[in-house]
Design an enzyme around this catalytic site. Structure first.
Site, short mmCIF file in Angstrom:
data_model
loop_
_atom_site.label_atom_id
_atom_site.label_comp_id
_atom_site.label_asym_id
_atom_site.label_seq_id
_atom_site.Cartn_x
_atom_site.Cartn_y
_atom_site.Cartn_z
N ASN A 194 2.62 -5.42 0.85
CA ASN A 194 1.44 -4.68 1.31
C ASN A 194 0.20 -5.46 0.87
O ASN A 194 -0.10 -5.53 -0.31
CB ASN A 194 1.44 -3.28 0.68
CG ASN A 194 0.13 -2.53 0.91
OD1 ASN A 194 -0.62 -2.85 1.84
ND2 ASN A 194 -0.14 -1.55 0.07
N LYS A 205 -2.88 -4.81 1.46
CA LYS A 205 -4.09 -3.99 1.26
C LYS A 205 -5.27 -4.64 2.01
O LYS A 205 -5.06 -5.23 3.06
CB LYS A 205 -4.38 -3.81 -0.22
CG LYS A 205 -3.14 -3.44 -1.03
CD LYS A 205 -3.45 -2.98 -2.41
CE LYS A 205 -2.16 -2.80 -3.18
NZ LYS A 205 -2.27 -1.90 -4.28
N HIS A 256 0.28 5.83 1.67
CA HIS A 256 0.13 5.05 0.44
C HIS A 256 -0.77 5.81 -0.52
O HIS A 256 -1.70 6.49 -0.10
CB HIS A 256 -0.47 3.67 0.78
CG HIS A 256 -0.44 2.74 -0.39
ND1 HIS A 256 -1.39 2.76 -1.37
CD2 HIS A 256 0.45 1.77 -0.74
CE1 HIS A 256 -1.09 1.84 -2.28
NE2 HIS A 256 0.02 1.22 -1.92
N GLU A 315 -3.15 4.96 -2.30
CA GLU A 315 -4.59 4.68 -2.16
C GLU A 315 -5.19 5.47 -1.00
O GLU A 315 -6.34 5.89 -1.05
CB GLU A 315 -4.81 3.16 -2.00
CG GLU A 315 -4.59 2.45 -3.33
CD GLU A 315 -4.11 1.02 -3.22
OE1 GLU A 315 -4.22 0.41 -2.14
OE2 GLU A 315 -3.62 0.50 -4.25
N GLU A 366 6.35 5.09 -5.40
CA GLU A 366 5.34 4.28 -6.07
C GLU A 366 4.57 5.13 -7.08
O GLU A 366 3.60 5.81 -6.70
CB GLU A 366 4.35 3.72 -5.04
CG GLU A 366 5.00 2.86 -3.99
CD GLU A 366 4.00 1.87 -3.41
OE1 GLU A 366 4.25 0.67 -3.51
OE2 GLU A 366 2.97 2.30 -2.87
N GLY A 381 -0.81 -1.79 -9.23
CA GLY A 381 -1.93 -2.70 -9.53
C GLY A 381 -2.32 -2.71 -11.00
O GLY A 381 -3.37 -3.24 -11.36
N SER A 393 3.65 -2.82 -9.38
CA SER A 393 3.67 -4.03 -10.21
C SER A 393 5.01 -4.76 -10.19
O SER A 393 5.48 -5.26 -11.21
CB SER A 393 3.25 -3.69 -11.65
OG SER A 393 1.92 -3.19 -11.66
#
Ligand code: PEP
Length: 250
Positions: free
Chosen positions: A9, A11, A95, A97, A167, A173, A213
């Protein structure tokens, strides 16, 4: 029996030129790899270029989001048929985010997933708890709810076009990967949740990816777990060589 998927991904990273150089480096680096599906999710602007670059290879292209309507006055949104037209075969949906910064809910995730699979895409549906939820001992409850609300209404046949990505938000991240044991524990809970909604065979067949990660040096220990069927990789998928070594985790 569940074919692993390694998905990257990107982003909000990479221009069209950067996408082309990435593909030029990745394609020769993964020649001969056939133990897993390989998926790359560039931003919308680079999807068509990426699809052209990977044409004839085993790399599939995914969007990072999709809208549920097929067309209309929805400024800024992109429909499934537009993604298919740009060469996508997968779409990431829900996701963390998008849930945190753009108001995605279990309900919008379900609507997007339905539109994606009806339009011929394979959906990678993300779930995962916040750090505060884990610290409060609510991780399983939160993820179970996301799976039930997001995927509970799909038929067993529809589930075959869906992959779940677990996730944990505290691992995305941050460099703080869930241990393989923590990840496996949640993957097993997710599979049990699916088994509670559908037949055991649907639960046994659905792929559950881990994301948070993932790096070249921790992928093998994650993939060794029974219920971990692949990875959704953010930061470490931006560099072609790093992504290639994750793909070649065997
Ligand atoms: C992601 O974006 O889905 C992700 C898991 O990011 P990272 O690998 O950088 O934690």
């Amino acid at each position: 029996m569940r074919r692993p998927i390694i998905a990257g991904n990107w982003k909000m990273f990479k221009t069209i030129a950067e996408t082309k150089s990435f593909c030029d480096a990745l394609i020769p680096a993964i020649l001969g790899v056939d133990h897993c599906e390989i998926v790359v999710a560039p931003p919308f602007t680079a999807l068509a270029a990426a699809s052209e670059e990977v044409d004839g290879t085993r790399i599939a292209i995914s969007s990072q989001d999709v809208f549920w309507e097929s067309q209309g006055a929805f400024t800024g949104e992109v429909a499934v048929r537009m993604l298919v037209d740009a060469g996508c075969t997968y779409s990431i949906i829900g996701h963390s985010e998008r849930r945190q910064f753009f108001g995605e809910t279990d309900e919008s995730v379900a609507k997007k997933t339905k539109a994606a699979i009806d339009g011929g895409l394979h959906a990678i549906v993300c779930v995962g708890e916040l750090l505060a939820e884990r610290d409060a001992g609510r991780a399983v409850e939160v993820v179970r709810r996301q799976v039930q609300e997001g995927l509970g209404k799909f038929s067993a046949k529809e589930l075959s076009s869906i992959t779940i990505a677990y996730e944990p938000v505290w691992a995305i991240g941050t460099g703080r990967t869930a241990t393989p044991e923590t990840a496996e524990e949640m993957h097993s809970e997710i599979r049990k949740t699916i088994a509670g909604i559908h037949a055991e065979t649907a639960a046994a067949g659905i792929r559950i990816l881990y994301g948070g990660s993932v790096k070249p040096d921790n992928i093998a220990s994650l993939m060794a777990k029974e219920n971990i069927d692949g990875a959704l990789v953010g930061g470490a998928s931006l560099d072609a060589m790093s992504f290639a070594s994750i793909i070649k985790y065997l």
